[in-house]
Design a protein around this motif. Structure first.
Motif, mmCIF file in Angstrom:
data_model
loop_
_atom_site.group_PDB
_atom_site.id
_atom_site.type_symbol
_atom_site.label_atom_id
_atom_site.label_comp_id
_atom_site.label_asym_id
_atom_site.label_seq_id
_atom_site.Cartn_x
_atom_site.Cartn_y
_atom_site.Cartn_z
ATOM 1 N N GLU A 91 0.832 -1.199 0.000
ATOM 2 C CA GLU A 91 0.000 0.000 0.000
ATOM 3 C C GLU A 91 0.869 1.253 0.000
ATOM 4 O O GLU A 91 2.024 1.227 0.431
ATOM 5 N N VAL A 92 0.297 2.343 -0.497
ATOM 6 C CA VAL A 92 0.894 3.667 -0.351
ATOM 7 C C VAL A 92 -0.094 4.546 0.403
ATOM 8 O O VAL A 92 -1.290 4.243 0.488
ATOM 9 N N ILE A 93 0.405 5.644 0.962
ATOM 10 C CA ILE A 93 -0.390 6.518 1.817
ATOM 11 C C ILE A 93 -0.769 7.785 1.056
ATOM 12 O O ILE A 93 0.084 8.425 0.436
ATOM 13 N N SER A 94 -2.052 8.140 1.115
ATOM 14 C CA SER A 94 -2.535 9.396 0.550
ATOM 15 C C SER A 94 -3.033 10.278 1.691
ATOM 16 O O SER A 94 -3.818 9.828 2.534
ATOM 17 N N ILE A 95 -2.568 11.535 1.723
ATOM 18 C CA ILE A 95 -2.948 12.478 2.777
ATOM 19 C C ILE A 95 -3.586 13.697 2.125
ATOM 20 O O ILE A 95 -2.970 14.359 1.282
ATOM 21 N N GLU A 96 -4.828 13.991 2.517
ATOM 22 C CA GLU A 96 -5.563 15.130 1.981
ATOM 23 C C GLU A 96 -5.899 16.096 3.115
ATOM 24 O O GLU A 96 -6.286 15.678 4.203
ATOM 25 N N TYR A 97 -5.782 17.388 2.841
ATOM 26 C CA TYR A 97 -6.194 18.407 3.806
ATOM 27 C C TYR A 97 -7.697 18.630 3.682
ATOM 28 O O TYR A 97 -8.213 18.854 2.590
ATOM 29 N N LYS A 98 -8.410 18.559 4.814
ATOM 30 C CA LYS A 98 -9.844 18.839 4.820
ATOM 31 C C LYS A 98 -10.134 20.228 5.378
ATOM 32 O O LYS A 98 -11.057 20.900 4.936
ATOM 33 N N ALA A 99 -9.370 20.652 6.371
ATOM 34 C CA ALA A 99 -9.527 21.991 6.953
ATOM 35 C C ALA A 99 -8.205 22.373 7.594
ATOM 36 O O ALA A 99 -7.560 21.541 8.240
ATOM 37 N N VAL A 100 -7.792 23.623 7.408
ATOM 38 C CA VAL A 100 -6.530 24.103 7.978
ATOM 39 C C VAL A 100 -6.752 25.492 8.556
ATOM 40 O O VAL A 100 -7.278 26.380 7.880
ATOM 41 N N ASP A 101 -6.366 25.674 9.819
ATOM 42 C CA ASP A 101 -6.446 26.975 10.487
ATOM 43 C C ASP A 101 -5.118 27.227 11.193
ATOM 44 O O ASP A 101 -4.971 26.960 12.384
ATOM 45 N N ILE A 102 -4.127 27.689 10.429
ATOM 46 C CA ILE A 102 -2.815 28.011 10.978
ATOM 47 C C ILE A 102 -2.367 29.355 10.413
ATOM 48 O O ILE A 102 -2.924 29.842 9.423
ATOM 49 N N HIS A 164 1.764 27.775 16.667
ATOM 50 C CA HIS A 164 2.073 28.657 17.788
ATOM 51 C C HIS A 164 0.858 28.982 18.655
ATOM 52 O O HIS A 164 0.977 29.098 19.876
ATOM 53 N N SER A 165 -0.309 29.169 18.044
ATOM 54 C CA SER A 165 -1.459 29.707 18.772
ATOM 55 C C SER A 165 -2.402 28.603 19.239
ATOM 56 O O SER A 165 -2.818 27.753 18.433
ATOM 57 N N PRO A 166 -2.773 28.599 20.537
ATOM 58 C CA PRO A 166 -3.783 27.646 21.015
ATOM 59 C C PRO A 166 -5.099 27.834 20.264
ATOM 60 O O PRO A 166 -5.489 28.948 19.925
ATOM 61 N N GLY A 167 -5.763 26.724 19.987
ATOM 62 C CA GLY A 167 -7.024 26.761 19.254
ATOM 63 C C GLY A 167 -6.874 26.576 17.764
ATOM 64 O O GLY A 167 -7.855 26.282 17.071
ATOM 65 N N CYS A 168 -5.665 26.757 17.238
ATOM 66 C CA CYS A 168 -5.435 26.547 15.809
ATOM 67 C C CYS A 168 -5.137 25.068 15.551
ATOM 68 O O CYS A 168 -4.737 24.332 16.453
ATOM 69 N N GLY A 169 -5.312 24.652 14.312
ATOM 70 C CA GLY A 169 -5.059 23.255 13.992
ATOM 71 C C GLY A 169 -5.453 22.918 12.575
ATOM 72 O O GLY A 169 -5.564 23.789 11.710
ATOM 73 N N PHE A 170 -5.714 21.640 12.337
ATOM 74 C CA PHE A 170 -6.017 21.180 10.982
ATOM 75 C C PHE A 170 -6.693 19.819 11.054
ATOM 76 O O PHE A 170 -6.653 19.129 12.077
ATOM 77 N N THR A 171 -7.307 19.437 9.939
ATOM 78 C CA THR A 171 -7.913 18.116 9.782
ATOM 79 C C THR A 171 -7.415 17.516 8.478
ATOM 80 O O THR A 171 -7.407 18.186 7.441
ATOM 81 N N ILE A 172 -6.992 16.257 8.530
ATOM 82 C CA ILE A 172 -6.526 15.560 7.338
ATOM 83 C C ILE A 172 -7.299 14.257 7.172
ATOM 84 O O ILE A 172 -7.816 13.695 8.140
ATOM 85 N N THR A 173 -7.388 13.797 5.933
ATOM 86 C CA THR A 173 -7.962 12.492 5.623
ATOM 87 C C THR A 173 -6.853 11.602 5.085
ATOM 88 O O THR A 173 -6.139 11.987 4.155
ATOM 89 N N VAL A 174 -6.707 10.430 5.682
ATOM 90 C CA VAL A 174 -5.664 9.482 5.292
ATOM 91 C C VAL A 174 -6.315 8.290 4.609
ATOM 92 O O VAL A 174 -7.249 7.684 5.144
#
Length: 259
Positions: A91-102, A164-174
């Motif tokens: 298998e190979v890995i695919s990583i997609e960004y669903k939401a990003v707040d940075i 750096h900032s609390p509350g920021c982050g992201f969501t990815i789909t693997v």
């Protein structure tokens, strides 16, 4: 025709045959009621598992073997984080960004790396990997494109992220995709038999394992460069090599310019 639809047709035929007194023909069939219900249940389970998306929070230092959707939210400045992903050898890995707040302007970043970085060593090495080192990085802050997916060349990948900032982050789909001819592999199991086939290619390949084990090479099939001769097969009974494990490191983000 789906299994569930075939089951429905079979029950309809069963009812019609019973009404006509012809159920003896169905009784001679090797399909059983238990088999029908098992087929129906397996189809339902398959459809449920296909639609189900596994979700869980992502930790600052994490290792994942499952497909799914993973979310990281910083509760404080997180400046030295990484997540490792591993699939089956084919298998190979695919990583997609669903939401990003940075905040990229403040120094936040998310980088996908095609491979693993362990204790100062890269897997696969620069000599074994099919693309250059700079091409193995996909930096979200370079484009800010949520639709861009990163795909590994082998069964492992990872992401580095500084927030750096609390509350920021992201969501990815693997996701995991089938690779019919794996070349560089990290095994996540302690035992088993593995076959590596590289058809009509002149390339370096490698096999690594994350546990201390003994590896026995059962057979080699070697070709010859600039030759039309058939590959030479060699059995190597009793050839055993001790494999030193790849130890999980303290997380550190490699500097692309110094690697």
């Amino acid at each position: 025709m789906s299994v569930a639809f075939r089951v429905q047709l079979y029950f309809l035929l069963l009812i019609l045959s019973a009404l006509k007194g012809e159920s003896r023909y169905l009784q001679e069939n090797d399909v059983t009621a238990e088999g029908l219900f098992s087929l129906l249940n397996s189809e339902v389970k398959r459809e449920l598992s296909k639609d189900f998306i596994y979700r869980r929070p992502l930790r600052c230092l994490d290792m994942l073997t499952m497909e799914g959707q993973f979310t990281f939210t910083a509760d404080r400045p997180q400046l030295n984080c990484a997540a490792y992903f591993i699939g089956e050898p084919n298998e190979v890995i695919s990583i997609e960004y669903k939401a990003v707040d940075i905040d990229c302007r403040r120094g936040d970043f998310i980088k996908v790396f095609d491979g693993w970085f362990l204790k100062g060593e890269k897997f696969p090495s620069n000599q074994d990997h099919p693309v250059s080192l700079s091409e193995r990085y996909v930096d979200y802050c370079d484009t800010g494109d949520l639709s861009r997916a990163a795909r590994s060349s082998q069964n492992v990948a990872m992401i580095f992220f500084h927030i750096h900032s609390p509350g920021c982050g992201f969501t990815i789909t693997v996701k995991k995709l089938i690779n019919p001819f794996p070349c560089n592999i990290i095994s996540q199991t302690q035992e088993g038999s593995f076959t590596m086939v590289i058809p009509h290619q002149h390339t370096n390949c490698s096999f690594s394992i994350i546990y201390p084990v003994e590896i026995e090479i059962e057979e080699l099939s070697l070709g010859h460069l600039d030759s039309n001769d058939a590959p030479v097969k060699r059995s190597i009974p009793g050839y055993v090599s001790y494999c030193r494990p790849l130890l999980f490191p303290k997380c550190s983000c490699p500097d692309e310019g110094r690697m």
